[in-house]
Design an enzyme around this catalytic site. Structure first.
Site, short mmCIF file in Angstrom:
data_model
loop_
_atom_site.label_atom_id
_atom_site.label_comp_id
_atom_site.label_asym_id
_atom_site.label_seq_id
_atom_site.Cartn_x
_atom_site.Cartn_y
_atom_site.Cartn_z
N GLU A 80 52.17 35.00 28.19
CA GLU A 80 53.35 34.37 28.80
C GLU A 80 54.34 35.47 29.17
O GLU A 80 54.81 36.20 28.31
CB GLU A 80 53.97 33.35 27.85
CG GLU A 80 53.29 31.99 27.92
CD GLU A 80 53.12 31.46 29.35
OE1 GLU A 80 54.10 31.47 30.12
OE2 GLU A 80 52.01 31.05 29.71
N CYS A 135 47.78 39.00 35.62
CA CYS A 135 48.48 37.71 35.51
C CYS A 135 49.93 37.91 35.04
O CYS A 135 50.77 38.32 35.83
CB CYS A 135 47.70 36.77 34.60
SG CYS A 135 48.20 35.07 34.71
N HIS A 191 41.90 37.18 35.77
CA HIS A 191 41.63 37.81 34.47
C HIS A 191 40.24 38.41 34.40
O HIS A 191 39.32 37.75 33.92
CB HIS A 191 41.76 36.76 33.35
CG HIS A 191 43.12 36.21 33.20
ND1 HIS A 191 44.11 36.85 32.50
CD2 HIS A 191 43.67 35.06 33.65
CE1 HIS A 191 45.22 36.13 32.52
NE2 HIS A 191 44.98 35.03 33.22
N GLU A 250 39.21 40.40 32.31
CA GLU A 250 38.86 40.59 30.90
C GLU A 250 38.18 39.35 30.30
O GLU A 250 37.60 39.43 29.22
CB GLU A 250 40.12 40.96 30.09
CG GLU A 250 41.12 39.83 29.82
CD GLU A 250 42.03 39.51 31.01
OE1 GLU A 250 41.79 40.02 32.12
OE2 GLU A 250 42.98 38.72 30.82
#
Lengths: 189, 295
Positions: free
Chosen positions: A47, A78, A169, A171
Site C-alpha cells: 500500500e 505497483c 508484479h 515477482e
C-alpha cells in the site's frame, strides 16, 4: 552484487526470492544503514500510503530522493511506481520519491474485482505473463522516458535512466526476466 | 489483449500486497480516514466492532450497504467487509458492492450450521478464520485466498491468537516431516483435505497469506504475533475502543514493521493512553466464545 528490497511493507519477500534465484546477495532494507549497504533498491508492491508514511518516518525518503537523483538504481513495482512518479492524479500519498517523469493515477484499473492477469510483449524480453492488482495506471510519460511494454495501448513498464517502474508484479509469477533486466541496470550503474 | 479476472493468482495476490501491514476495523468514514492516515494497509467496514457485538448479543449480520459504500468512498486503500459463515447471499451483495475482500467471519452469527460458502463461485477474494491447520486447509479447499487466526475477537486478550498460531506452526512442521503415506493418515485424522496438505509439504508453508487476528490490543501484541510467524495483523476493537485511537494505530503500524527491533517497540509503546476495556478469554463460558463458530 548487493541489491536491496525495501522491507517496510508489502510483498518484499517475493522480490527477495526472485533475486536470490538469480544468485544475487539480496537484502531486506528497513533502515538508513541497511540502505547505505546496497547498490540498487526494489520498492515492492504494497500500500503506497503505508510505505510512504514509513519511508518518511524513517528518514529514508530524503536519502532515496538524493541518491536516486545521482544515479542510484531504483525499481518500483505497483506501489513502488506510485512512489517514484513525479506527478499523481490523487492527493495521496503526498510525500514521494517523485523522481520519474511520469504521471500516475492510483487504482485506475479499478478495485480488486478488476485485478487481472494478461500476457505482455516486453521490449528485448518477449512474451511475459503479468499480474495487475488494483494497479496504478501510467497516464503520461515524459520525453526522457522509454516505454518497454504496453497493455491495451497504455504503458505498463517504463525506464528513465537509472529508474525502472511497472504497474504489474513480475515477482508474483516467478519469471525472473524483468528482475534480470534491473540487475543489468545495477551492474551498469 | 485478453484480461483474466478473478483468478486465484489475483485473489491471493492482493493478500500478498497486504503483508507486513495492519488491517483495522472501522465503523464510519471518519474512522476509515484516521486508519488510512495512520498507515493501515486496508480497513474492515463494520456496523459495530467485535467488542460491541459481544456486548450487544443477539444476531450480528452483514453491515448496511450504505455504511460500506460510505467507507469505500472515504479511502483509497482496500476495503474489506464481513458476511456470516455460510451466508452466500450476503457475500453476493458484498461482491456487487465491489468490496475488495470478504471476511467470512465467526464474529457475526453463523447462517449455516454445516457449510461454509463455496468461495470458488466468487470473483472477490475471501479471508477466513482458523484455529488450527486442518481448519485452515478446509477453508483453502473451499477457495479462501487468505487465512487469519480466529483468536478470540472483542476481548483484547491475545492468548487465543497465540494458541492458534503456535498450533498452526506445529502442525506445519508435522506436515513437512511426514512421508507421503503419513500425509494421507494425517489428513484422515485431522479432517484436512490431502491435496492441500501436499501443497503445504511442497511449499513448506501455507499456500496463502496468514494474518493474526482476535485479541490484539497493543504494539507488543502485534510484534509478538509477527515474531510467531504471522504475515500481518488485523486489529478489531483494539484501536477505536482505546483512549487515543490515532496514536495507538500509528504505534501498531510501526510495531508490525519493526517487530524484531525492541528499541523501536519500546519507543512506540510509550504513553499510548488506556487500551480497550479488555476481558480475559479464560473467563468466557463456552457459549460466549466466538472461535467455536464454524469449523
Amino acid at each position: 552484487m548487493r541489491v536491496g528490497v525495501l522491507g517496510l511493507q508489502g510483498d518484499f519477500r517475493e522480490h527477495l526470492t526472485v533475486l536470490r534465484s538469480l544468485g544475487v546477495d539480496a537484502r531486506d532494507v528497513r533502515t538508513q544503514e541497511q540502505l547505505e549497504a546496497v547498490e540498487g533498491l526494489i520498492i515492492p508492491g504494497g500500500e503506497s500510503t503505508t510505505i510512504a508514511y514509513l519511508l518518511e518516518k524513517t528518514g529514508m525518503l530524503k536519502v532515496l530522493r538524493e541518491r536516486g537523483a545521482q544515479g542510484f538504481p531504483l525499481y518500483g513495482t505497483c506501489a513502488g511506481m506510485i512512489l517514484l512518479a513525479r506527478e499523481l492524479s490523487d492527493p495521496y500519498p503526498e510525500n514521494r520519491i517523485a523522481l520519474m517523469d511520469i504521471a500516475v493515477k492510483r487504482n485506475a484499473y479499478g478495485r480488486q474485482l478488476d485485478s487481472f492477469e494478461a500476457d505482455l510483449q516486453i521490449k528485448n524480453i518477449g512474451s511475459f505473463r503479468a499480474v495487475f492488482i488494483r494497479a496504478p495506471k501510467i497516464v503520461r510519460v515524459g520525453s526522457g522516458v522509454e516505454i518497454l511494454a504496453e497493455h491495451d495501448g497504455v504503458p505498463v513498464l517504463v525506464r528513465q535512466k537509472n529508474l525502472l517502474a511497472s504497474s504489474f508484479h513480475p515477482e508474483l509469477t516467478g519469471d525472473p526476466r524483468v528482475h534480470r533486466y534491473f540487475l543489468e541496470m545495477v551492474a551498469q550503474g | 489483449m485478453e484480461r483474466l479476472t478473478g483468478t486465484f493468482k489475483v485473489k491471493s495476490g492482493l493478500a500478498e500486497m497486504l503483508k507486513g501491514g495492519v488491517i483495522m476495523d472501522v465503523v464510519n468514514a471518519e474512522q476509515a480516514k484516521i486508519a488510512e492516515r495512520a498507515g493501515a494497509v486496508a480497513v474492515m467496514a463494520l456496523e459495530r466492532v467485535p467488542a460491541d457485538i459481544r456486548a450487544a448479543g443477539g444476531v450480528a449480520r452483514m453491515a448496511d450497504p450504505k455504511k460500506i459504500k460510505e467507507i469505500m468512498d472515504a479511502v483509497t486503500i482496500p476495503v474489506m467487509a464481513k458476511c456470516r459463515i455460510g451466508h452466500f447471499a450476503e457475500a453476493q451483495i458484498l461482491e456487487a458492492l465491489g468490496v475488495d475482500y470478504i471476511d467470512e467471519s465467526e464474529v457475526l452469527t453463523p447462517a449455516d450450521p454445516e457449510h461454509h460458502i463455496d468461495k470458488w463461485q466468487f470473483k472477490v477474494p475471501f479471508v477466513c478464520g482458523a484455529r488450527d491447520l486442518p481448519e485452515a486447509c478446509r477453508r483453502i479447499a473451499e477457495g479462501a485466498a487468505m487465512i487469519r487466526t480466529k483468536g478470540e475477537a472483542g476481548t483484547g486478550d491475545v492468548i487465543e491468537a497465540v494458541r492458534h498460531m503456535r498450533l498452526m506452526n506445529k502442525q506445519i512442521r508435522m506436515v513437512r516431516q511426514a512421508s507421503d503415506e503419513e500425509l494421507v493418515t494425517l489428513g484422515k485424522e485431522w479432517g484436512a483435505p490431502v491435496e492441500v496438505l501436499r501443497l503445504i509439504k511442497e511449499l513448506g508453508k501455507l499456500p496463502v497469506v496468514n494474518f493474526a487476528a482476535g485479541g490484539i490490543a497493543t504494539p507488543a501484541d502485534a510484534a509478538l504475533m509477527m515474531q510467531l510467524g504471522c504475515d500481518g495483523i488485523f486489529v478489531g476493537s483494539g484501536i477505536f475502543k482505546s483512549q487515543d485511537p490515532e496514536r495507538r494505530a500509528r504505534a501498531i503500524v510501526m510495531a508490525t514493521t519493526y517487530y524484531n527491533d525492541p528499541k523501536v517497540l519500546a519507543e512506540v509503546s510509550e504513553d499510548l493512553g488506556e487500551p480497550m476495556r479488555s476481558i480475559s478469554a479464560a473467563h468466557l463460558s463456552e457459549r460466549e466464545l466466538l472461535q467455536v463458530r464454524g469449523n
